[in-house]
Design a protein around this motif. Sequence first.
Motif, PDB file in Angstrom:
ATOM      1  N   ALA A  97       5.712  77.200 -98.328  1.00 41.90           N
ATOM      2  CA  ALA A  97       5.662  77.675 -96.943  1.00 41.90           C
ATOM      3  C   ALA A  97       4.292  77.410 -96.329  1.00 41.90           C
ATOM      4  O   ALA A  97       4.191  76.969 -95.180  1.00 41.90           O
ATOM      5  CB  ALA A  97       5.991  79.164 -96.882  1.00 41.90           C
ATOM      6  N   THR A  98       3.228  77.660 -97.090  1.00 40.26           N
ATOM      7  CA  THR A  98       1.895  77.425 -96.551  1.00 40.26           C
ATOM      8  C   THR A  98       1.626  75.942 -96.368  1.00 40.26           C
ATOM      9  O   THR A  98       0.879  75.547 -95.467  1.00 40.26           O
ATOM     10  CB  THR A  98       0.814  78.044 -97.463  1.00 40.26           C
ATOM     11  OG1 THR A  98       1.013  77.598 -98.818  1.00 40.26           O
ATOM     12  CG2 THR A  98       0.859  79.567 -97.416  1.00 40.26           C
ATOM     13  N   PHE A 115       4.020  81.251 -88.193  1.00 36.89           N
ATOM     14  CA  PHE A 115       3.938  82.357 -89.140  1.00 36.89           C
ATOM     15  C   PHE A 115       4.544  81.981 -90.496  1.00 36.89           C
ATOM     16  O   PHE A 115       5.428  81.131 -90.579  1.00 36.89           O
ATOM     17  CB  PHE A 115       4.685  83.588 -88.600  1.00 36.89           C
ATOM     18  CG  PHE A 115       4.197  84.048 -87.258  1.00 36.89           C
ATOM     19  CD1 PHE A 115       3.151  84.945 -87.157  1.00 36.89           C
ATOM     20  CD2 PHE A 115       4.776  83.557 -86.096  1.00 36.89           C
ATOM     21  CE1 PHE A 115       2.694  85.350 -85.918  1.00 36.89           C
ATOM     22  CE2 PHE A 115       4.324  83.957 -84.855  1.00 36.89           C
ATOM     23  CZ  PHE A 115       3.282  84.858 -84.758  1.00 36.89           C
ATOM     24  N   VAL A 116       4.049  82.650 -91.530  1.00 36.90           N
ATOM     25  CA  VAL A 116       4.631  82.589 -92.868  1.00 36.90           C
ATOM     26  C   VAL A 116       5.295  83.930 -93.133  1.00 36.90           C
ATOM     27  O   VAL A 116       4.716  84.983 -92.856  1.00 36.90           O
ATOM     28  CB  VAL A 116       3.550  82.300 -93.930  1.00 36.90           C
ATOM     29  CG1 VAL A 116       4.102  82.506 -95.344  1.00 36.90           C
ATOM     30  CG2 VAL A 116       3.017  80.886 -93.769  1.00 36.90           C
ATOM     31  N   ALA A 242      -0.388  72.867-103.339  1.00 39.56           N
ATOM     32  CA  ALA A 242      -0.874  74.192-103.739  1.00 39.56           C
ATOM     33  C   ALA A 242      -2.166  74.566-103.023  1.00 39.56           C
ATOM     34  O   ALA A 242      -2.454  75.745-102.791  1.00 39.56           O
ATOM     35  CB  ALA A 242      -1.080  74.240-105.252  1.00 39.56           C
ATOM     36  N   ALA A 243      -2.954  73.557-102.637  1.00 44.96           N
ATOM     37  CA  ALA A 243      -4.220  73.804-101.934  1.00 44.96           C
ATOM     38  C   ALA A 243      -4.021  74.502-100.607  1.00 44.96           C
ATOM     39  O   ALA A 243      -4.963  75.071-100.044  1.00 44.96           O
ATOM     40  CB  ALA A 243      -4.946  72.480-101.714  1.00 44.96           C
ATOM     41  N   SER A 244      -2.783  74.494-100.085  1.00 43.40           N
ATOM     42  CA  SER A 244      -2.516  75.142 -98.802  1.00 43.40           C
ATOM     43  C   SER A 244      -2.587  76.660 -98.889  1.00 43.40           C
ATOM     44  O   SER A 244      -2.792  77.330 -97.873  1.00 43.40           O
ATOM     45  CB  SER A 244      -1.138  74.723 -98.279  1.00 43.40           C
ATOM     46  OG  SER A 244      -0.102  75.167 -99.144  1.00 43.40           O
ATOM     47  N   VAL A 245      -2.431  77.228-100.092  1.00 40.61           N
ATOM     48  CA  VAL A 245      -2.493  78.690-100.231  1.00 40.61           C
ATOM     49  C   VAL A 245      -3.905  79.213 -99.977  1.00 40.61           C
ATOM     50  O   VAL A 245      -4.097  80.075 -99.122  1.00 40.61           O
ATOM     51  CB  VAL A 245      -1.957  79.144-101.599  1.00 40.61           C
ATOM     52  CG1 VAL A 245      -2.185  80.644-101.795  1.00 40.61           C
ATOM     53  CG2 VAL A 245      -0.479  78.830-101.721  1.00 40.61           C
ATOM     54  N   PRO A 246      -4.945  78.733-100.707  1.00 42.34           N
ATOM     55  CA  PRO A 246      -6.294  79.204-100.370  1.00 42.34           C
ATOM     56  C   PRO A 246      -6.713  78.806 -98.964  1.00 42.34           C
ATOM     57  O   PRO A 246      -7.457  79.555 -98.309  1.00 42.34           O
ATOM     58  CB  PRO A 246      -7.178  78.553-101.434  1.00 42.34           C
ATOM     59  CG  PRO A 246      -6.378  77.451-102.020  1.00 42.34           C
ATOM     60  CD  PRO A 246      -4.953  77.868-101.905  1.00 42.34           C
TER      61      PRO A 246
END
Length: 284
Positions: A97-98, A115-116, A242-246
């Motif tokens: 999602a991010t 939005f998430v 995965a880098a989109s989360v931080p």
Amino acid sequence: ACLLVAQPLLAEEGVRGNLASVQWLEKNLHRDDVLLLDASPGQMHSMQHIPGAVNVDVFTWGGRELTAAEMERRIQSWGVSAGRKVVIYDQGGSYMATSLFFDLYYHGFPAADLFVLDGGIAKWKATGGAVTKDPSATPKPGTFRIAQRREDVRVRLPEFLVASGDPVNNALVEALEPAYHFGGAKFFDRAGHVPNAIMLPSGDFFNADKTFKSAAEIRPMLDYLGIRPEQQIHTHCGGGIAASVPFFAMKFLLDYPRVKLYKESQLEWLRDERGLPYWTYDAP
């Protein structure tokens, strides 16, 4: 006058920054100006999804970067239009999602309408939300136009390479698990991490119920690792998802001013013909 003041407050109930709660979605799901996107893989979406959700499988994009015109058509095919509120979800506690959030934001969709869903479909089901296997109707093509990409939130290899040699002014936040960082496992032909990368797995940003931790909980994690808001922060991972989360957490939950995402991540670093250095543990 009191009603006029109260109205925007009611509109924001259940919204924390760019996170929307499942309670907010339950109340607003059937509004014409709300578009729900499921960023899960297609197989997961077909097994169960929130009614009406449009599937945008982030793993089907391929390695090729799309032109602005191609990306615009793709985004429009999801039903994205200016003025609509776009809510993105995945299985919860994940990075799909991010990642889609970043792609829309990078291509110019306004953050105020993006939005998430906090906790994803896992939280939705835990609170009694309905799910279905029935295919969602094909959305009417949207009208969103890419006027300008937000290049200020995306780092390219030359800048990332320089930043790796200047850990005082830069923080290279790696969103992978310890096995990959230290070299016990590998995605590509070499195991390890970019020099001076700071390991902060994407899973560390979530609570047990798959919702995001609060800013008050995340900030001490960053402080402990020496990641400071005045630094230029570059988030990365193996392939840039995965880098989109931080990235999301630091920019949109903590409001850190200088955060960029390295979409090409370790995949490009290791393919570079110069044979760029790669560390295991915390030494060359």
